[in-house]
Design an enzyme around this catalytic site. Structure first.
Site, short mmCIF file in Angstrom:
data_model
loop_
_atom_site.label_atom_id
_atom_site.label_comp_id
_atom_site.label_asym_id
_atom_site.label_seq_id
_atom_site.Cartn_x
_atom_site.Cartn_y
_atom_site.Cartn_z
N THR A 92 1.67 -8.55 11.99
CA THR A 92 1.64 -7.18 11.32
C THR A 92 0.59 -7.17 10.43
O THR A 92 -0.43 -7.99 10.35
CB THR A 92 3.12 -7.65 10.40
N ASN A 141 0.40 10.80 5.79
CA ASN A 141 -0.81 10.63 6.23
C ASN A 141 -1.79 11.72 6.37
O ASN A 141 -2.96 11.44 6.51
CB ASN A 141 -0.58 10.04 7.81
N GLU A 182 6.51 4.66 7.40
CA GLU A 182 6.50 6.04 6.58
C GLU A 182 7.41 7.25 7.20
O GLU A 182 7.24 7.38 8.33
CB GLU A 182 4.70 6.25 6.79
N LYS A 204 3.80 -6.71 4.03
CA LYS A 204 3.70 -5.48 3.73
C LYS A 204 3.32 -4.51 4.89
O LYS A 204 2.85 -5.19 5.70
CB LYS A 204 2.64 -5.27 2.29
N THR A 246 0.88 -1.09 0.14
CA THR A 246 -0.04 0.00 0.06
C THR A 246 1.06 1.12 0.05
O THR A 246 1.34 1.70 -1.08
CB THR A 246 -0.71 0.12 1.34
#
Lengths: 412, 412
Positions: B192, B407, B279, B181, B155
Site C-alpha cells: 500500500t 483531487n 477519497e 495511511k 496525507t
C-alpha cells in the site's frame, strides 16, 4: 459542456448517393424524442464493420456478426434508450424480430438488415413500441436526413456528431459523410459506441474492410472517456458505389490511399467529437507517446495516463500536478522502462514546455508556465520514451463533477 | 466521509516491546502539523518489506531496496507532505542524507535506516526542514506512541488507521500492532501507500519475508480506490523477538500458521481501513469472484468491476444499474468467458439477491430488492464465473463528487 464542439450545420452534411435515412419517435425509453433510425442502402452497396470485444456483447452486435458475412446489406436500424445488452436469449429474439419486421416493410431478407442498440444495459427491449415505430421511420426516408439521424442516435450526448468530406477520384466527386454517438462508457475496443460512415465510392469489399480496420485503429480505437468498454460498440462503413468511379481494388494505388485517408480523417473527427462531448468534459487532451519500442507499449502508456483519475481531475482543476503523469507512466507495465531517459512535455495549441527529464523536474520548467498552458481547453501531453521509433496518440477528456453527476443520475 | 471507520481508541493500540515511536512538526509542506515520524527498533529486530512496482518509484523506495538486504535495520523515518518521487538524483541524495542524519543521532549506520515519504510528487524535498525536525522526533520516542504516529503519517486521510491484536504462542503473549495511511492513488502493486506492522515474536527472517508477501497479497494488494498505483507504496513488517517465544522457523508449524494468520488479519484490517477512508468514499464494496479457472483471472474480473467509473458512480447513487457490472465483466479480458453460465449476486450484510444469469437479468430479480440492498453502505458484488475453483476478493469504494473535489483541490 462540450469542448470546442458545435452542432453541425445541416447544410454541411452532404447526402451520399445511395443512402437514405429516416427517423421516428418510438417511445423506447422516453416519449417525445426521436429514438429510432433506419438507414436504407441502394442495391450493390458494400458494408464493413468492426464491433466491441466485450464478452458481454449486446444482442444486436451478435446479430450483426451473423448477418454481415452474407453480404448484400440493404438496411441498418438503430434504436437508442435501450442497449439490448445483458438480455440473454430474449434479447437475441428481439433483435432478430426487429430485422425481420424491417425486412418485411422494405421487401428484403432479414439477413440484409444490421441492427444497433444503445442505451441502458440489462433491461428488456420494449420490442412492441420499437416495431410500431418502424413504418414511421421508413416513411421518413430521405437522402438529406443525416442531421436528424445524428440527433436520433444520441443518448447522453449533448451535441450531435456528424461530418462530411469530398474528394475527387478519377474525375468523379466522392462524398464521405459520417455520424457517431457516445459520451460515456467510452473505451472502444475495435469500435466506438456507434459510428457510421457512408461514401459513394466504388471500392472492393476486401479493401473496404482493410480501410475500416485501419481507420478504426487510429480513431475510435484511440479514444477513451472513462475506460469502460461498451457492450455495444459498432463502427460501420458503407460504400454505395454510385459515384461512377472505376472500382478501387489495389490498396497501393493513389486512389485507394486517398479514399483511405479520407475515411480515416472522417473517423478521427467523429471519434474526437465523442471525446469533446465526453460526459462532464471541460478539457480535450491529446496524449502523444513517441520513441517507443513498439506501438503497443506506446498505447499502454497513453491509456495509463488517459485513464488515471488523478491525472484527469488535475486537468479538470487546470493544475499542472505533473507528478501524477509520471506516476501513470511508471505503472503502465513497461518493466524495463528507464525513467532517467524519458522526457515529458505539456502543451496547448500556442506553446509547449518540457516538464520532466532525468527522472525528475526539468531544469528549465517554471510552474507559472505549466499553469498558463493548462488554462486552455485543448491540451497535449507528449512523452518521449527514448526506446525506439514507435508512436501512438490517444485522445481523452478530464474527470469533473459533471461526470459523476451524469452517471449517478443517468437512470433517474 | 469514511465508511464505517472510526479513529482508533489510543488505549486499544498496544505497545510492541522493542519498538518506540516519535513524531515532530517539521513543516515539510504546512506548518503546525505533525509530519515527521521516527520508529526505533531494538537490536536483533527482523524486518521484511515489499514495495511499489511503479517504474517511477520514489527515491526512498530505491533507498529501502538498497538498505533492507544488509539486515540489522534499527530505524524507520517517515515524512508526509512530499513524496520525494520524480525528483531524480537530487531526490536520492536527499533520501540518503535523511538516513545519514538519523543514523548519526542514534549512533547507528546509515544503512540501518529505512526512509519513507508520502505526499506531492515531482517537487523537491525540503531537506533542510526535514533534517531540522529529526532531533525533535527522536526526543519524542516512546513505546506507546502508535496513536500519534498513525496521525503523523496521514496525507488526505480523514482518519488515522491503526489496530492491535494479541495471540499466545508457546505460553508467551505476542502483540501485533500496525498502522497504515492512504486514501487516493490507491491501487497497490506489492504494497500500500504506507503500511507498518510490528510484533514482538521471535521468527526466522525467511519465514517473516514469506508471511509478509502472503499477507500483502490478500490485503494491501487486494484494494483499490482509483486504480492509480503510487510511486511510494511500501509495506514493512517488523519482528522484534522480545516476546520470549522459541524462534519460529518452520512454516508448517501451528505457531507459524497462527502468527501468519494474525499478521494477515491485521494487514487486511489496515488495508480495508484505507478503502473505507478512500477519497470521497460513501460506500465500501467487496468484489468477490469465485468459480474462476485461476486466481489471476478472478483478480482481473474483480479489478475491472472495481475500477469502472460507471460501476463506482452507480454505487454512489445507490442505483442498481447492474448492466454496468456485466459490461465490466465482459471487458475484463477473459476471451473464452461464457456469459450464459456466469451468475452475479448483489448483497449487503443482511441480504443477497441473484441479479444476473443465462446472459441476462435473473428471472426472480426485482429492482426494488436491488434498490433496497444498495441503500446500505457495506455492499457485496459476488460473481460465479462457473469455470473452475479459484477465487479472489478485492475491496473498493464508490466514485463521488468528493473524490473529484479532493483531487481537483489537493495542491491548492
Amino acid at each position: 459542456m462540450a469542448v470546442n464542439l458545435k452542432t453541425p450545420n445541416p447544410a454541411d452534411l452532404l447526402p451520399v448517393p445511395g443512402v437514405r435515412l429516416g427517423v421516428a419517435q418510438a417511445g423506447i425509453r422516453k416519449a417525445g424524442r426521436y429514438d429510432l433510425t433506419v438507414i436504407e442502402l441502394a442495391p450493390g452497396s458494400r458494408v464493413a464493420g468492426v464491433f466491441t470485444q466485450n464478452r458481454f456483447c449486446a444482442a444486436p452486435v451478435a446479430v450483426c456478426r451473423e448477418h454481415l458475412p452474407h453480404g448484400s446489406i440493404r438496411a441498418l436500424v438503430i434504436n437508442t434508450g435501450n442497449a439490448n445488452a445483458g438480455t440473454g436469449g430474449q434479447g437475441l429474439d428481439d433483435s432478430r424480430a426487429t430485422c425481420g419486421a424491417l425486412a418485411e416493410i422494405l421487401a428484403i431478407d432479414a439477413r440484409q438488415v444490421l441492427p444497433f442498440s444503445t442505451g441502458v444495459i440489462h433491461e428488456p427491449l420494449p420490442i412492441g413500441r420499437l416495431l410500431a415505430g418502424l413504418p414511421h421511420a421508413v416513411a421518413d426516408l430521405r437522402a438529406d436526413s443525416w442531421f436528424s439521424a445524428a440527433h436520433a442516435i444520441m443518448t447522453t450526448d449533448t451535441l450531435a456528431k456528424a461530418v462530411s468530406e469530398q474528394i475527387v477520384i478519377g474525375g468523379k466527386t466522392i462524398t464521405v459523410t459520417g455520424m457517431s454517438k457516445g459520451a460515456g462508457m467510452i473505451r472502444p475496443n475495435m469500435a466506438t459506441m456507434l459510428g457510421f460512415i457512408a461514401c459513394d465510392a466504388a471500392v472492393g469489399q476486401t479493401l473496404l474492410e482493410t480501410m475500416t480496420l485501419e481507420a478504426a485503429d487510429v480513431s475510435f480505437n484511440s479514444i477513451t472517456v472513462d475506460g469502460d468498454t461498451s457492450t455495444n460498440d459498432s463502427f460501420v462503413t458503407i460504400a454505395t458505389g454510385q459515384a461512377g468511379n472505376t472500382e478501387i481494388i489495389d490498396a497501393a494505388s493513389d486512389e485507394a490511399r486517398l479514399l483511405a485517408r479520407t475515411l480515416t480523417s472522417v473517423a478521427i473527427r467523429l471519434a474526437q467529437s465523442i471525446v469533446r462531448d465526453g460526459e462532464g468534459a471541460t478539457k480535450f487532451m491529446s496524449i502523444e507517446i513517441e520513441g517507443g519500442a513498439n506501438r503497443e507499449e506506446c498505447r499502454r502508456v497513453a491509456y495509463a495516463i488517459a485513464h488515471s483519475p488523478l491525472v484527469k481531475t488535475a486537468f479538470f482543476a487546470s493544475d499542472p500536478n505533473l507528478g501524477r503523469i509520471l506516476a501513470a507512466i511508471g505503472y503502465a507495465g513497461i518493466d524495463d522502462l528507464n525513467v532517467e531517459r524519458l522526457r515529458v512535455w505539456l502543451g496547448n495549441p500556442e506553446e509547449e514546455t518540457l516538464v520532466a527529464e532525468h527522472g525528475g523536474r526539468a531544469a528549465g520548467y517554471a510552474e507559472e508556465t505549466g499553469a498558463r498552458i493548462m488554462k486552455q481547453a485543448e491540451l497535449t501531453v507528449r512523452v518521449d520514451l527514448a526506446r525506439g521509433q514507435a508512436k501512438a496518440t490517444v485522445w481523452t477528456c478530464d474527470l469533473s463533477y459533471g461526470y459523476v453527476k451524469i452517471n449517478a443520475d443517468y437512470r433517474s
